[in-house]
Design a protein around this motif. Structure first.
Motif, mmCIF file in Angstrom:
data_model
loop_
_atom_site.group_PDB
_atom_site.id
_atom_site.type_symbol
_atom_site.label_atom_id
_atom_site.label_comp_id
_atom_site.label_asym_id
_atom_site.label_seq_id
_atom_site.Cartn_x
_atom_site.Cartn_y
_atom_site.Cartn_z
ATOM 1 N N GLY A 41 -107.703 89.589 -25.283
ATOM 2 C CA GLY A 41 -107.683 90.466 -26.447
ATOM 3 C C GLY A 41 -109.038 90.562 -27.110
ATOM 4 N N ALA A 42 -109.715 89.419 -27.226
ATOM 5 C CA ALA A 42 -111.021 89.387 -27.896
ATOM 6 C C ALA A 42 -111.761 88.118 -27.507
ATOM 7 N N VAL A 43 -113.082 88.170 -27.629
ATOM 8 C CA VAL A 43 -113.930 86.991 -27.485
ATOM 9 C C VAL A 43 -114.859 86.950 -28.688
ATOM 10 N N SER A 44 -115.366 85.768 -29.000
ATOM 11 C CA SER A 44 -116.371 85.652 -30.060
ATOM 12 C C SER A 44 -117.620 85.001 -29.487
ATOM 13 N N LEU A 45 -118.762 85.320 -30.078
ATOM 14 C CA LEU A 45 -120.045 84.823 -29.593
ATOM 15 C C LEU A 45 -120.526 83.630 -30.411
ATOM 16 N N ASN A 46 -121.156 82.690 -29.716
ATOM 17 C CA ASN A 46 -121.768 81.515 -30.326
ATOM 18 C C ASN A 46 -123.225 81.429 -29.885
ATOM 19 N N PHE A 47 -124.003 80.603 -30.585
ATOM 20 C CA PHE A 47 -125.399 80.396 -30.195
ATOM 21 C C PHE A 47 -125.486 79.917 -28.748
ATOM 22 N N ARG A 48 -124.487 79.146 -28.314
ATOM 23 C CA ARG A 48 -124.437 78.679 -26.924
ATOM 24 C C ARG A 48 -124.487 79.861 -25.946
ATOM 25 N N ASP A 49 -123.785 80.948 -26.269
ATOM 26 C CA ASP A 49 -123.741 82.104 -25.373
ATOM 27 C C ASP A 49 -125.113 82.741 -25.219
ATOM 28 N N LYS A 50 -125.847 82.837 -26.329
ATOM 29 C CA LYS A 50 -127.212 83.369 -26.263
ATOM 30 C C LYS A 50 -128.110 82.432 -25.470
ATOM 31 N N ALA A 51 -127.965 81.123 -25.707
ATOM 32 C CA ALA A 51 -128.805 80.140 -25.017
ATOM 33 C C ALA A 51 -128.559 80.161 -23.509
ATOM 34 N N ILE A 52 -127.313 80.415 -23.099
ATOM 35 C CA ILE A 52 -127.003 80.516 -21.670
ATOM 36 C C ILE A 52 -127.701 81.724 -21.069
ATOM 37 N N ASP A 54 -130.322 83.208 -22.184
ATOM 38 C CA ASP A 54 -131.772 82.999 -22.250
ATOM 39 C C ASP A 54 -132.264 81.937 -21.270
ATOM 40 N N GLY A 55 -131.345 81.176 -20.678
ATOM 41 C CA GLY A 55 -131.738 80.160 -19.701
ATOM 42 C C GLY A 55 -132.216 78.864 -20.314
ATOM 43 N N ILE A 56 -131.804 78.570 -21.560
ATOM 44 C CA ILE A 56 -132.251 77.327 -22.206
ATOM 45 C C ILE A 56 -131.105 76.342 -22.417
ATOM 46 N N TYR A 57 -129.920 76.685 -21.916
ATOM 47 C CA TYR A 57 -128.757 75.806 -22.074
ATOM 48 C C TYR A 57 -128.257 75.424 -20.684
ATOM 49 N N THR A 58 -128.511 74.183 -20.294
ATOM 50 C CA THR A 58 -128.144 73.651 -18.961
ATOM 51 C C THR A 58 -128.331 74.694 -17.859
ATOM 52 N N PRO A 59 -129.546 75.223 -17.709
ATOM 53 C CA PRO A 59 -129.762 76.287 -16.717
ATOM 54 C C PRO A 59 -129.471 75.854 -15.281
ATOM 55 N N ASP A 60 -129.588 74.564 -15.001
ATOM 56 C CA ASP A 60 -129.345 74.079 -13.642
ATOM 57 C C ASP A 60 -127.871 74.115 -13.258
ATOM 58 N N LYS A 61 -126.972 74.322 -14.236
ATOM 59 C CA LYS A 61 -125.542 74.316 -13.959
ATOM 60 C C LYS A 61 -125.007 75.696 -13.583
ATOM 61 N N ILE A 62 -125.797 76.744 -13.792
ATOM 62 C CA ILE A 62 -125.298 78.106 -13.639
ATOM 63 C C ILE A 62 -125.417 78.584 -12.200
ATOM 64 N N GLN A 63 -124.333 79.186 -11.714
ATOM 65 C CA GLN A 63 -124.341 79.852 -10.417
ATOM 66 C C GLN A 63 -124.062 81.332 -10.654
ATOM 67 N N PHE A 64 -125.037 82.167 -10.309
ATOM 68 C CA PHE A 64 -124.905 83.604 -10.535
ATOM 69 C C PHE A 64 -124.124 84.265 -9.401
ATOM 70 N N PRO A 65 -123.397 85.357 -9.701
ATOM 71 C CA PRO A 65 -123.153 85.876 -11.051
ATOM 72 C C PRO A 65 -122.069 85.071 -11.751
ATOM 73 N N VAL A 66 -122.097 85.065 -13.077
ATOM 74 C CA VAL A 66 -121.086 84.368 -13.861
ATOM 75 C C VAL A 66 -120.627 85.266 -15.001
ATOM 76 N N ILE A 67 -119.320 85.253 -15.282
ATOM 77 C CA ILE A 67 -118.790 85.953 -16.446
ATOM 78 C C ILE A 67 -118.991 85.037 -17.646
ATOM 79 N N PRO A 68 -119.782 85.443 -18.639
ATOM 80 C CA PRO A 68 -120.100 84.554 -19.764
ATOM 81 C C PRO A 68 -119.043 84.576 -20.858
ATOM 82 N N VAL A 69 -119.282 83.782 -21.890
ATOM 83 C CA VAL A 69 -118.538 83.650 -23.142
ATOM 84 C C VAL A 69 -117.310 82.757 -22.973
ATOM 85 N N SER A 70 -117.304 81.685 -23.737
ATOM 86 C CA SER A 70 -116.238 80.688 -23.631
ATOM 87 C C SER A 70 -115.052 80.966 -24.539
ATOM 88 N N ASP A 71 -115.286 81.542 -25.705
ATOM 89 C CA ASP A 71 -114.255 81.579 -26.751
ATOM 90 C C ASP A 71 -113.421 82.845 -26.658
#
Length: 343
Positions: A41-52, A54-71
């Motif tokens: 129905g909806a998602v909300s954005l957090n600073f974590r989402d921007k950091a992901i 931007d590549g400054i939040y655990t960049p070594d954990k990401i496998q592209f492509p990825v659907i972002p946003v946790s909430d």
């Protein structure tokens, strides 16, 4: 869900940088054992989402492509084998650390977090594990419920689960972003005194309208820690929610009372600090690192939101197609939360 519907639209991050976030057609995933499929129905954005992005939040954990946003918040439309907690039609909300149910987090908790490395909710449909999903509060719609998993659970876990917040205690909140505003609302509802720091008098007034007892403009009063001491008769605050990080952590320690708790939540001013350890030692400060909270705390918080009728503060709701604009808004800052309505 329509039986002949096999594909969905989803925003996918193909490489670091907002220019690499694109709206694609992908297959709708099928729920496996102990999994549910929700129509988002909806998602909300957090600073974590921007950091992901931007590549400054655990960049070594990401496998592209990825659907972002946790909430994420939505409605169950299909269930896998073994699911007995939820049924089709239930309204549910995601939990960031999907395997952290109670107690202390596991060493590898980040490996099971939504929006990276696991698939997130910026899509028309999303898979969630039955055991790591909560019922949405009955008093909130999807847009409101989507704001809870990080921005609300973080201050609740900090102040209530870890800090055992009591009526009459004093809490300091930094800024007017999602975590701080939720922290203000929760602390106020539980009868605590609240002091909020901001650089914007207009936002300060909005915070007072939400229950803030005192506002400290840190541009006009750079030594906000001393002002907190003045406002507490030289004693200091029982709890500080430190969103800024960086060198400002020393100010949070100064503003806390002897034996007070400083919850280190954010890193807006940097991920490193030169901490005055003698001040920490002499004041017996409890410096508590906080990475959201467990599912049990989430369920307890949702009951409190219904009980106290706490309504999330949403600055703007964007359409699904406007996800890029929502991220750009996030980068500029917001009073409360930014939400993307999916359906």
């Amino acid at each position: 869900m329509e039986e002949n519907l096999k594909t969905m639209k989803a925003w996918q991050l193909h490489a670091f940088g907002l220019e690499n976030l694109t709206l694609d057609n992908v297959d709708i995933p099928a729920p496996k054992h102990n999994e549910i499929l929700i129509k988002v129905g909806a998602v909300s954005l957090n600073f974590r989402d921007k950091a992901i992005v931007d590549g400054i939040y655990t960049p070594d954990k990401i496998q592209f492509p990825v659907i972002p946003v946790s909430d994420t918040s939505g409605t169950v439309v299909a269930i896998g084998s073994g699911v007995n907690r939820f049924k089709i039609g239930d309204r549910v909300t995601s939990h960031l650390y999907s395997h952290w149910i109670d107690g202390k987090p596991a060493d590898n908790e980040q490996e099971f977090s939504l929006g990276s490395p696991l698939s997130g909710g910026l899509a028309e449909y999303m898979i969630l594990e039955e055991g790591s999903t909560v019922f949405s509060p009955s008093s909130l719609n999807d847009e409101e419920a989507s704001t809870l998993p990080i921005a609300a659970l973080t201050p609740w876990y900090s102040m209530v689960t870890c800090g055992n917040l009591k009526t009459g205690e004093t809490v300091v909140l930094q800024g007017t972003g999602g975590v701080s505003i939720f922290g203000l609302q929760i602390a106020h509802a539980l009868g605590a005194k609240t002091i909020l720091t901001t650089s914007d008098d207009e936002k300060g007034q909005k915070a007072k309208d939400l229950g803030a007892d005192e506002i400290v403009n840190y541009k006009q009063t750079p030594d906000w820690a001393t002002e907190v001491l003045n406002l507490t008769n030289g004693i200091g605050a029982d709890q500080i929610l430190d969103i800024a990080g960086g060198e400002g952590l020393n100010d949070s320690v100064r503003a806390a009372k002897v034996g007070g708790q400083v919850s280190v939540i954010g890193f807006l001013q940097g991920q490193n600090t030169n901490l005055d350890l003698m001040n920490v030692i002499f004041k017996r400060t409890r410096v508590q690192g906080i990475a959201v909270g467990h599912l049990k705390a989430f369920e307890e918080m949702n009951k409190a939101f219904d009980k106290y009728n706490i309504k999330p503060v949403i600055e703007k709701i964007y359409s699904f197609e406007e996800a890029i604009e929502a991220y750009q808004h996030l980068a500029k800052g917001a009073f409360g939360k930014i939400v993307i309505k999916i359906s």
